[in-house]
Write a protein that holds these residues in place. Structure first.
Motif, PDB file in Angstrom:
ATOM      1  N   THR A 291       0.348  -1.299  -0.338  1.00  0.00           N
ATOM      2  CA  THR A 291      -0.254   0.264  -0.911  1.00  0.00           C
ATOM      3  C   THR A 291       0.783   1.177   0.167  1.00  0.00           C
ATOM      4  OG1 THR A 291       0.078   0.065   2.948  1.00  0.00           O
ATOM      5  CG2 THR A 291      -2.229  -1.098   0.554  1.00  0.00           C
ATOM      6  N   CYS A 292       0.179   2.482  -0.146  1.00  0.00           N
ATOM      7  CA  CYS A 292       1.074   4.040  -0.025  1.00  0.00           C
ATOM      8  C   CYS A 292       1.645   3.968   0.632  1.00  0.00           C
ATOM      9  CB  CYS A 292       0.249   4.610  -1.812  1.00  0.00           C
ATOM     10  SG  CYS A 292      -0.667   5.433  -0.539  1.00  0.00           S
ATOM     11  N   GLY A 293       0.804   4.481   1.996  1.00  0.00           N
ATOM     12  CA  GLY A 293       0.796   5.024   2.795  1.00  0.00           C
ATOM     13  C   GLY A 293       0.699   6.157   3.582  1.00  0.00           C
ATOM     14  N   ASP A 294      -0.198   6.493   2.020  1.00  0.00           N
ATOM     15  CA  ASP A 294      -0.202   8.043   2.252  1.00  0.00           C
ATOM     16  C   ASP A 294      -1.884   8.556   1.817  1.00  0.00           C
ATOM     17  OD1 ASP A 294       2.349   8.993   2.741  1.00  0.00           O
ATOM     18  OD2 ASP A 294       3.280   8.827   0.805  1.00  0.00           O
ATOM     19  N   CYS A 295      -2.801   7.737   1.021  1.00  0.00           N
ATOM     20  CA  CYS A 295      -3.797   8.096   1.028  1.00  0.00           C
ATOM     21  C   CYS A 295      -4.807   8.185   1.324  1.00  0.00           C
ATOM     22  CB  CYS A 295      -3.914   7.054  -0.483  1.00  0.00           C
ATOM     23  SG  CYS A 295      -4.642   5.418   0.710  1.00  0.00           S
ATOM     24  N   TYR A 296      -5.675   9.135   0.885  1.00  0.00           N
ATOM     25  CA  TYR A 296      -6.486   8.875   2.338  1.00  0.00           C
ATOM     26  C   TYR A 296      -7.092   7.662   3.108  1.00  0.00           C
ATOM     27  CZ  TYR A 296     -11.462   9.438   4.649  1.00  0.00           C
ATOM     28  OH  TYR A 296     -12.368   9.668   6.019  1.00  0.00           O
ATOM     29  N   TRP A 297      -7.537   6.679   3.016  1.00  0.00           N
ATOM     30  CA  TRP A 297      -7.298   5.006   3.728  1.00  0.00           C
ATOM     31  C   TRP A 297      -6.156   5.308   4.410  1.00  0.00           C
ATOM     32  CZ3 TRP A 297     -12.317   4.591   4.279  1.00  0.00           C
ATOM     33  CH2 TRP A 297     -12.780   4.538   2.867  1.00  0.00           C
ATOM     34  N   CYS A 298      -4.947   4.661   3.711  1.00  0.00           N
ATOM     35  CA  CYS A 298      -3.521   4.814   4.864  1.00  0.00           C
ATOM     36  C   CYS A 298      -3.913   5.385   5.921  1.00  0.00           C
ATOM     37  CB  CYS A 298      -2.758   4.385   3.360  1.00  0.00           C
ATOM     38  SG  CYS A 298      -2.744   3.402   2.472  1.00  0.00           S
ATOM     39  N   SER A 299      -3.675   6.711   5.427  1.00  0.00           N
ATOM     40  CA  SER A 299      -3.284   7.951   6.515  1.00  0.00           C
ATOM     41  C   SER A 299      -4.479   7.316   7.893  1.00  0.00           C
ATOM     42  CB  SER A 299      -3.113   8.600   5.992  1.00  0.00           C
ATOM     43  OG  SER A 299      -4.037   9.082   5.694  1.00  0.00           O
ATOM     44  N   THR A 300      -6.306   6.741   7.130  1.00  0.00           N
ATOM     45  CA  THR A 300      -6.844   6.832   8.500  1.00  0.00           C
ATOM     46  C   THR A 300      -6.343   5.146   9.270  1.00  0.00           C
ATOM     47  OG1 THR A 300      -8.584   6.264   6.928  1.00  0.00           O
ATOM     48  CG2 THR A 300      -8.485   8.699   7.331  1.00  0.00           C
ATOM     49  N   GLY A 301      -5.535   4.484   8.337  1.00  0.00           N
ATOM     50  CA  GLY A 301      -5.577   3.033   9.337  1.00  0.00           C
ATOM     51  C   GLY A 301      -5.986   2.263   8.766  1.00  0.00           C
ATOM     52  N   ASN A 302      -6.628   2.313   7.508  1.00  0.00           N
ATOM     53  CA  ASN A 302      -7.607   1.437   6.908  1.00  0.00           C
ATOM     54  C   ASN A 302      -6.592   1.188   5.177  1.00  0.00           C
ATOM     55  OD1 ASN A 302     -10.312   1.453   8.859  1.00  0.00           O
ATOM     56  ND2 ASN A 302      -9.526   3.760   7.662  1.00  0.00           N
ATOM     57  N   GLU A 303      -5.606   0.178   5.170  1.00  0.00           N
ATOM     58  CA  GLU A 303      -5.245   0.259   3.763  1.00  0.00           C
ATOM     59  C   GLU A 303      -5.127  -0.671   3.291  1.00  0.00           C
ATOM     60  OE1 GLU A 303      -1.609  -1.947   4.292  1.00  0.00           O
ATOM     61  OE2 GLU A 303      -2.564  -2.903   6.288  1.00  0.00           O
ATOM     62  N   GLN A 304      -6.374  -1.895   4.090  1.00  0.00           N
ATOM     63  CA  GLN A 304      -7.111  -2.341   2.826  1.00  0.00           C
ATOM     64  C   GLN A 304      -7.749  -1.876   1.558  1.00  0.00           C
ATOM     65  OE1 GLN A 304      -7.856  -1.291   5.620  1.00  0.00           O
ATOM     66  NE2 GLN A 304     -10.195  -2.764   5.905  1.00  0.00           N
ATOM     67  N   PHE A 305      -8.280  -0.641   1.599  1.00  0.00           N
ATOM     68  CA  PHE A 305      -9.119   0.328   1.192  1.00  0.00           C
ATOM     69  C   PHE A 305      -7.725   1.502  -0.071  1.00  0.00           C
ATOM     70  CE2 PHE A 305     -12.100  -0.540   4.704  1.00  0.00           C
ATOM     71  CZ  PHE A 305     -12.277  -1.520   3.767  1.00  0.00           C
ATOM     72  N   CYS A 306      -7.086   1.569   0.199  1.00  0.00           N
ATOM     73  CA  CYS A 306      -5.937   2.187  -0.266  1.00  0.00           C
ATOM     74  C   CYS A 306      -6.246   2.141  -1.757  1.00  0.00           C
ATOM     75  CB  CYS A 306      -3.964   1.823  -0.096  1.00  0.00           C
ATOM     76  SG  CYS A 306      -3.012   2.045  -1.083  1.00  0.00           S
ATOM     77  N   ASP A 307      -6.236   3.379  -2.039  1.00  0.00           N
ATOM     78  CA  ASP A 307      -5.697   3.327  -4.071  1.00  0.00           C
ATOM     79  C   ASP A 307      -5.115   2.817  -5.079  1.00  0.00           C
ATOM     80  OD1 ASP A 307      -8.345   5.435  -2.284  1.00  0.00           O
ATOM     81  OD2 ASP A 307      -7.177   7.230  -2.524  1.00  0.00           O
TER      82      ASP A 307
END
Ligand SMILES: [Zn+2]
Ligand SMILES: [Zn+2]
Length: 342
Positions: free
Chosen positions: A89-105
């Motif tokens: 995962t990217c670590g930077d998108c909305y989903w990653c930065s809200t602790g929900n990396e399973q939805f990383c863009d």
């Protein structure tokens, strides 16, 4: 290096000689020591899921040894034993930065979107490599990264807590981990629902109460065993209409039903009777999170989670053998769990 790759959809995988992957400054190169063959791989080979590239090396359940590290890597050194989180995962998108990396863009899964572990080497971002203690074999480490991790996430989604009762529908690889992890999370009673005798026997060795759904109505049995109250949490691991309906019916007031088994069939729900009347919740669970894996590995090291009986066959990096195994998975002709050791 040698890699077993999917070259064309619906065709057998092929052995190819390809360059050892280059690594970026935050990546590590891993010498693969074990790669699990998963049911998903059979779906990929059959073309039921769009692949990120072609040809592609399959394999998302991977453990090995760090061979080389990028210039910016600080958390690992060469010769470290590791197992790999399969979602990059990217670590930077909305989903990653809200602790929900399973939805990383821009999530990329090993062996699905980028080259996986049916090979001698694999390159991954350093943060995808979880240290694997000496007490856990590479074969076990590899399988922890898929079935056990998915079971762990499902229990978290179901918010299992001390003193509760849990029913696990389907006690294969996922279910067997779910039973042990539910106990570790404090479940006082875990009911294992299946129709296969050998699985039910193994489930009882892990202190679950077996319910043979080929002989009795699983929901009635659960009601009987819980003084009519139903369970607090039901985890559905099969994805059949019948077992999904049973899972929903097996929970009591305030129950949580976690859907894990993949399915294509819609089911009918009487919202009053089955959901709002008892303030029940139906919860989806998909994949798992990087943050769940270090604890999972530690639970395996402490033998709270025993996966030593999961791997039942080891094969070499041989295209014919791997294709044969994928055929077996495709036709459900065997329950044997196979791991490639290159
Ligand atoms: Zn898998
Ligand atoms: Zn992201």
């Amino acid at each position: 290096m040698k890699a077993i790759r999917m070259v064309e959809t619906g065709k057998p995988l092929e052995l190819q000689e390809i360059p050892i992957p280059n690594i970026g400054e935050k990546d590590v190169l891993i010498r693969v020591r074990a790669a699990g063959i998963c049911h998903s791989d059979a779906h990929y080979r059959a073309g039921r899921s769009a692949m990120g590239m072609m040809p592609i090396t399959l394999g998302h359940e991977v453990a090995g040894v760090v061979e080389k590290i990028g210039s910016q890597v600080t958390n690992l050194k060469t010769r470290d034993r590791v197992c790999l989180h399969y979602n990059i995962t990217c670590g930077d998108c909305y989903w990653c930065s809200t602790g929900n990396e399973q939805f990383c863009d821009s999530v990329k899964m090993l062996g699905h979107h980028v080259d996986g572990g049916y090979a001698e080497y694999i390159a991954v971002p350093a943060r995808n490599a979880i240290p694997l203690p000496d007490e856990i074999s590479f074969e076990e480490g590899a399988t922890l990264m898929c079935a056990s991790a998915t079971a762990f996430h499902a229990l978290h989604k179901g918010r299992v807590k001390a003193g509760e009762t849990v029913a696990v529908f389907g006690v294969g690889g996922l279910g067997m981990s779910a039973i042990q992890l539910a106990k570790a999370m404090g479940a006082v009673e875990v009911y294992a629902v299946d129709i296969k005798q050998d699985k039910l026997e193994l489930a009882s060795e892990y202190n679950a109460i077996p319910i043979d759904a080929s002989r009795a109505d699983a929901v009635e049995e659960i009601r009987k065993l819980t003084k009519g109250r139903g369970v607090n949490v039901a985890i559905e691991m099969i994805g059949l209409r019948k077992t999904m309906e049973q899972a929903i019916d097996s929970v009591g007031n305030l129950g949580r039903v976690v859907m894990v088994g993949l399915n294509q069939q819609p089911i009918e729900i009487n919202t009053y009777m089955q959901v709002l009347g008892k303030e029940a919740e139906i919860i989806g669970s998909n994949d798992h999170l990087l943050q769940e894996l270090p604890l999972l590995v530690d639970m395996a090291r402490r033998k709270i989670l025993d996966t030593s009986r999961v791997v039942s066959q080891v094969i070499s990096l041989n295209a014919d053998k791997i294709n044969q195994r994928l055929n077996d998975l495709e036709h459900f002709t065997s329950d044997v769990r196979v791991v490639i050791v290159p």
